[in-house]
Write a protein that holds these residues in place. Structure first.
Motif, mmCIF file in Angstrom:
data_model
loop_
_atom_site.group_PDB
_atom_site.id
_atom_site.type_symbol
_atom_site.label_atom_id
_atom_site.label_comp_id
_atom_site.label_asym_id
_atom_site.label_seq_id
_atom_site.Cartn_x
_atom_site.Cartn_y
_atom_site.Cartn_z
ATOM 1 N N HIS A 45 0.781 -1.133 0.005
ATOM 2 C CA HIS A 45 0.008 0.084 0.000
ATOM 3 C C HIS A 45 0.863 1.187 0.055
ATOM 4 C CE1 HIS A 45 -3.042 2.888 1.196
ATOM 5 N NE2 HIS A 45 -3.742 2.401 0.824
ATOM 6 N N HIS A 47 3.822 1.498 -1.137
ATOM 7 C CA HIS A 47 4.526 1.661 -2.362
ATOM 8 C C HIS A 47 3.588 2.328 -3.345
ATOM 9 C CE1 HIS A 47 6.532 0.201 -6.143
ATOM 10 N NE2 HIS A 47 5.392 -0.264 -6.341
ATOM 11 N N LEU A 48 2.539 1.874 -3.417
ATOM 12 C CA LEU A 48 1.692 2.517 -4.297
ATOM 13 C C LEU A 48 1.268 3.945 -4.068
ATOM 14 C CD1 LEU A 48 -1.497 -0.118 -5.336
ATOM 15 C CD2 LEU A 48 0.315 0.936 -6.709
ATOM 16 N N THR A 49 1.005 4.169 -2.852
ATOM 17 C CA THR A 49 0.725 5.517 -2.493
ATOM 18 C C THR A 49 1.971 6.364 -2.571
ATOM 19 O OG1 THR A 49 0.745 5.157 -0.187
ATOM 20 C CG2 THR A 49 -1.215 5.142 -1.224
ATOM 21 N N SER A 50 3.187 5.946 -2.130
ATOM 22 C CA SER A 50 4.258 6.912 -2.231
ATOM 23 C C SER A 50 5.217 6.806 -3.219
ATOM 24 C CB SER A 50 5.184 6.545 -0.818
ATOM 25 O OG SER A 50 4.262 6.813 0.521
ATOM 26 N N ASP A 51 5.387 5.517 -3.753
ATOM 27 C CA ASP A 51 6.458 5.376 -4.797
ATOM 28 C C ASP A 51 5.704 5.692 -6.302
ATOM 29 O OD1 ASP A 51 8.109 4.679 -3.004
ATOM 30 O OD2 ASP A 51 8.148 2.647 -3.306
ATOM 31 N N VAL A 52 4.577 5.205 -6.249
ATOM 32 C CA VAL A 52 3.889 5.445 -7.467
ATOM 33 C C VAL A 52 2.978 6.540 -7.303
ATOM 34 C CG1 VAL A 52 2.370 4.112 -9.199
ATOM 35 C CG2 VAL A 52 3.819 2.825 -8.043
ATOM 36 N N GLY A 53 2.206 6.769 -6.342
ATOM 37 C CA GLY A 53 1.115 7.775 -6.219
ATOM 38 C C GLY A 53 1.901 8.928 -5.906
ATOM 39 N N LEU A 55 2.291 10.671 -3.080
ATOM 40 C CA LEU A 55 1.689 11.468 -1.753
ATOM 41 C C LEU A 55 2.780 11.658 -1.193
ATOM 42 C CD1 LEU A 55 -1.603 9.188 -1.092
ATOM 43 C CD2 LEU A 55 -1.449 11.338 -2.369
ATOM 44 N N LEU A 63 -3.710 8.704 5.161
ATOM 45 C CA LEU A 63 -4.726 8.075 4.453
ATOM 46 C C LEU A 63 -4.525 6.662 5.109
ATOM 47 C CD1 LEU A 63 -6.131 7.112 1.657
ATOM 48 C CD2 LEU A 63 -3.807 6.701 0.763
ATOM 49 N N VAL A 67 -7.526 4.161 6.596
ATOM 50 C CA VAL A 67 -7.448 2.793 6.364
ATOM 51 C C VAL A 67 -7.720 1.830 7.326
ATOM 52 C CG1 VAL A 67 -6.418 0.631 4.922
ATOM 53 C CG2 VAL A 67 -6.695 2.994 3.979
ATOM 54 N N ASN A 125 -7.502 -8.811 -0.542
ATOM 55 C CA ASN A 125 -7.147 -7.461 -0.553
ATOM 56 C C ASN A 125 -5.717 -7.320 -0.327
ATOM 57 O OD1 ASN A 125 -6.584 -4.822 -0.751
ATOM 58 N ND2 ASN A 125 -8.815 -4.302 -0.643
ATOM 59 N N TYR A 127 -3.597 -5.104 -0.522
ATOM 60 C CA TYR A 127 -3.235 -3.587 0.005
ATOM 61 C C TYR A 127 -3.695 -3.546 1.293
ATOM 62 C CZ TYR A 127 -2.699 -2.998 -4.908
ATOM 63 O OH TYR A 127 -2.472 -3.084 -6.053
ATOM 64 N N ILE A 128 -4.586 -4.131 2.200
ATOM 65 C CA ILE A 128 -5.034 -3.768 3.371
ATOM 66 C C ILE A 128 -5.044 -5.264 4.340
ATOM 67 C CG2 ILE A 128 -6.475 -1.961 2.924
ATOM 68 C CD1 ILE A 128 -8.871 -3.937 3.215
ATOM 69 N N PRO B 52 11.303 2.535 -8.107
ATOM 70 C CA PRO B 52 10.500 3.840 -8.036
ATOM 71 C C PRO B 52 10.825 4.464 -8.931
ATOM 72 C CG PRO B 52 11.946 3.375 -5.899
ATOM 73 C CD PRO B 52 12.514 2.279 -6.798
ATOM 74 N N LEU B 53 9.859 4.968 -9.741
ATOM 75 C CA LEU B 53 9.640 5.913 -11.121
ATOM 76 C C LEU B 53 10.819 6.941 -11.125
ATOM 77 C CD1 LEU B 53 5.898 6.194 -11.186
ATOM 78 C CD2 LEU B 53 7.366 4.606 -12.588
ATOM 79 N N HIS B 139 -4.586 12.312 -7.096
ATOM 80 C CA HIS B 139 -4.339 11.505 -6.084
ATOM 81 C C HIS B 139 -4.455 12.185 -4.471
ATOM 82 C CE1 HIS B 139 -0.504 13.302 -7.299
ATOM 83 N NE2 HIS B 139 -0.037 13.292 -5.674
ATOM 84 N N ALA B 143 -7.020 11.295 -1.352
ATOM 85 C CA ALA B 143 -6.375 10.986 -0.143
ATOM 86 C C ALA B 143 -7.127 11.816 0.684
ATOM 87 C CB ALA B 143 -4.902 11.342 -0.163
ATOM 88 N N PHE B 146 -10.654 10.323 1.093
ATOM 89 C CA PHE B 146 -11.107 8.886 1.419
ATOM 90 C C PHE B 146 -11.514 9.067 2.935
ATOM 91 C CE2 PHE B 146 -9.422 5.137 3.580
ATOM 92 C CZ PHE B 146 -9.738 4.001 2.766
ATOM 93 N N MET B 150 -14.984 7.181 4.112
ATOM 94 C CA MET B 150 -14.829 6.069 4.875
ATOM 95 C C MET B 150 -15.975 6.572 6.148
ATOM 96 S SD MET B 150 -13.880 3.219 5.608
ATOM 97 C CE MET B 150 -12.249 2.565 5.026
ATOM 98 N N ASN B 312 5.593 15.112 -1.900
ATOM 99 C CA ASN B 312 6.466 14.114 -2.347
ATOM 100 C C ASN B 312 7.559 14.525 -3.458
ATOM 101 O OD1 ASN B 312 8.057 11.821 -3.200
ATOM 102 N ND2 ASN B 312 6.336 10.393 -2.836
ATOM 103 N N PRO B 414 -3.130 6.201 -8.687
ATOM 104 C CA PRO B 414 -3.222 6.066 -7.280
ATOM 105 C C PRO B 414 -4.746 6.497 -6.653
ATOM 106 C CG PRO B 414 -1.449 7.623 -7.810
ATOM 107 C CD PRO B 414 -2.012 7.252 -9.023
ATOM 108 N N PHE B 420 -9.321 1.395 -3.327
ATOM 109 C CA PHE B 420 -9.252 0.043 -3.258
ATOM 110 C C PHE B 420 -9.120 -0.658 -1.815
ATOM 111 C CE2 PHE B 420 -7.697 -4.389 -3.927
ATOM 112 C CZ PHE B 420 -8.604 -4.913 -4.432
ATOM 113 N N SER B 421 -8.179 0.452 -1.210
ATOM 114 C CA SER B 421 -7.676 -0.022 -0.117
ATOM 115 C C SER B 421 -8.919 0.334 0.980
ATOM 116 C CB SER B 421 -6.492 0.955 0.509
ATOM 117 O OG SER B 421 -6.642 2.326 0.487
#
Lengths: 159, 460
Positions: A45, A47-53, A55, A63, A67, A125, A127-128, B52-53, B139, B143, B146, B150, B312, B414, B420-421
């Motif tokens: 999770h 990785h997706l939010t920080s490295d790819v997303g 944030l 976030l 969760v 899931n 991610y969670i 990482p990208l 994104h 965030a 969310f 929730m 970031n 994202p 999804f989370s």
């Protein structure tokens, strides 16, 4: 009088699991419920939010907290419902919440309690849920060859 | 999936080595061949996400001088691109929105205004996410929304994977942010990345207001389509949302009236947006973004340490690297060679080329980060467009706009991962509905390409 254990890694799809579980239980049985609670989201999770997303740290932390809180609230809600349901039945209920880092006591308890069967709800899931810990318990149950009914998010696994 | 990733990764590495080792292809300069080799390597690393990208981007930049493709000065000077500084300013502005609580106040207020019935609440969540994504990165919007969504789900006692309303709430949040994110440069910085690549290659640009002029029908029609689905197609198991509405009212009441910092931020935002929309000919949008960021500090709305927590900076490195790699293909003549040697034999009408380009981008962005999808596809698309002598702005829009439309998988973008989370839906759910939105998005793009853009002079 049977002794059964319900392990919850996932708090999703529990209606169908309940239907199955309560068909198996009989008057006078004892049901142990162990809800596995996360204290943080899995690495994937992050990785997706920080490295790819991309944030920021604080945003990602907020976030993640949300969760985890959502999971805790859903767990509480289910356990409350379970207590209410069992209150009208002749069943003995023991509920505990366990940190996902401390599964050794759970394993010890499984060995000591001389259980008739284990019901377990895994999560799909990744991610969670802590998939490594889920695998650890899956392997442990295989090893001790206890009768088990496993589910993934409330859907029963094929035998 | 892991298996496929490994195949792509090793194929990329092998092609990289082969391109470096083989004699230079006819018509291609040695630097061009090496630039192609680096492009293939970086493309596969971005697509497979093995690093990482941002680190992949750094690798791309380091390889340029190392393999004698571009000089050190030229390579690193490209990092000082105006798009990068726009993104930098926009990130600081977005962080201020988040930090001061103005963002969540806007979200609570908007959702509350839109909805007091189950269907209206869904539409409200969708539209709130979409509107906010015109001001903040998508994104960050997901965030920010969310925890609110929730809270709504928990207050309505919606059960994960059992409640279809819970599923739709989180999907509306993510998809609203995604659809809204293509509207401006602020929602998805990939839009600006695409324009930056356009500037490097053709010395042409698209202004802030111009972009909105080209883009707005796509998000508008897609939102209308989704609202139609909410009203006519989705089954809702709830009769009322009183408990959620009460939570929204309580949360908003807790916030009290606007703080002084929020008021200062509103005034700053108004100035920035006014400048972006109406003064772009005098003050470049990147300069406005940077001035806006400075104003936020001068007015003491946020402090630097807070910005560091909320931003970031990896995104800046990612975009900088993408611009360097794409520019290397242009400067070494690799794109011209590609268009003459590889793609000149294409036997497609212009319309079908554009339609298939958009479809391919939509499909690719489902599996990989949409920034990576745009950075990978656009330079190649430009090389093909030269054959058709197409207006490069059409190509830029045809890649950047569909490149934001990833609805199916958590790894696509994202907002999907964030939604999804929640645990409220399965991947199968987002795939089933996402395909419908993908198809709708493609049709809407075709409609806009055929009927709307020609009205603005974008003919093909």
């Amino acid at each position: 009088m049977g002794k059964y254990l319900l392990i919850l890694f996932s708090f999703a799809g529990l209606e169908s699991l309940n239907n199955f579980l309560f068909k198996k239980l009989e008057s006078g049985d004892k049901l142990f419920v162990r809800a596995i609670i996360l204290d943080a989201v899995p690495k994937l999770h992050e990785h997706l939010t920080s490295d790819v997303g991309f944030l920021g740290d604080k945003v990602a932390n907020d976030l993640e907290e949300s969760v985890v809180e959502g999971q805790h609230d859903n767990a509480e809600e289910y356990l409350k419902e379970l207590k209410e349901k069992v209150a009208n039945m002749d069943l003995e209920l023991s509920i505990k919440k366990i940190d996902h880092h401390h599964l050794d006591n759970l394993k010890k308890g499984i060995l000591e309690k001389e259980l008739d069967a284990v019901f377990i709800n895994f999560s799909n899931n990744k991610y969670i849920s802590d998939q490594i810990k889920e695998q650890e318990i899956r392997d442990f149950l295989e090893k001790i060859k206890i009768k088990q009914y496993s589910f993934h998010d409330g859907k029963k696994d094929k035998a | 999936m892991h298996y496929i990733k490994n195949i792509i990764k090793y194929t990329g590495i092998i092609i990289f080595i082969l391109l470096l080792a083989l004699p230079t292809f006819e018509g291609l300069s040695p630097e061009g061949q090496r630039a192609l080799a680096v492009f293939v390597l970086i493309m596969t690393f971005w697509l497979t996400n093995i690093m990482p990208l941002a680190i992949t981007s750094l690798l791309g930049m380091a390889l340029m001088p190392l393999l004698n493709i571009m000089s050190v000065d030229n390579t690193f000077a490209l990092f000082g691109n105006k798009a990068i500084f726009f993104i930098l300013g926009a990130l600081i502005i977005s962080a201020a929105l988040y930090y001061t609580g103005l963002g969540s106040r806007m979200a609570f207020s908007l959702i509350k205004v839109f909805g007091n019935t189950p269907r209206k609440l869904l539409a409200g969540t969708l539209l709130t996410a979409a509107l906010m994504s015109c001001l903040m990165p998508e994104h960050a919007v997901a965030a920010l929304l969310f925890p609110i969504v929730m809270e709504i789900a928990l207050s309505l006692e919606l059960k994960p994977l059992e409640s279809s309303y819970g599923k739709l709430l989180f999907l509306s949040m993510a998809w609203g942010a995604i659809i809204g994110g293509i509207t401006t440069y602020l929602g998805g910085s990939r839009n600006l990345l695409a324009v930056s690549i356009l500037e490097q290659q053709y010395n042409m640009s698209i202004g802030f207001f111009e972009w909105i002029k080209y883009s707005w029908p796509i998000p508008t029609l897609m939102l209308l389509f989704f609202i139609f689905l909410i009203w006519k197609y989705f089954k809702i198991e709830l009769d009322n949302i009183d408990k959620a509405y009460q939570v929204l009212e309580e949360k908003l009441a807790e916030k009290g009236s606007l703080s002084f910092d929020e008021k200062k931020l509103i005034a700053t935002l108004a100035l920035i947006i006014f400048s972006w929309l109406f003064l772009a000919q005098i003050i470049h949008i990147s300069v406005t973004a940077v001035i806006g960021a400075v104003l936020i500090f001068v007015l003491k709305i946020v402090a630097w340490r807070e910005i560091e927590e909320y931003v970031n900076w990896g995104i800046i490195i990612m975009y900088g690297g993408a611009i360097v790699v794409a520019t290397s293909l242009v400067e070494t003549g690799a794109t011209a060679w590609l268009s003459n040697q590889i793609f000149s034999r294409l036997d497609l009408s212009i319309f079908w080329f554009l339609a298939l380009l958009a479809l391919f981008t939509i499909l690719l962005t489902e599996g990989v980060s949409n920034v990576a999808a745009v950075a990978v596809i656009l330079p190649i698309a430009f090389s093909i467009s030269d054959i058709y002598q197409l207006n490069p702005i059409i190509i830029t829009l045809s890649v950047a706009l569909p490149g934001g439309l990833a609805f199916m998988f958590p790894m696509g973008t994202p907002p999907n991962a964030i939604a999804f989370s929640s645990g409220y839906y399965k991947i199968e759910d987002s795939v089933k509905l996402g395909i419908i939105l993908n198809i709708a998005g493609w049709f809407v793009y075709i409609l806009v390409l055929k009927f709307y853009w020609p009205l603005l002079g974008l003919t093909f």
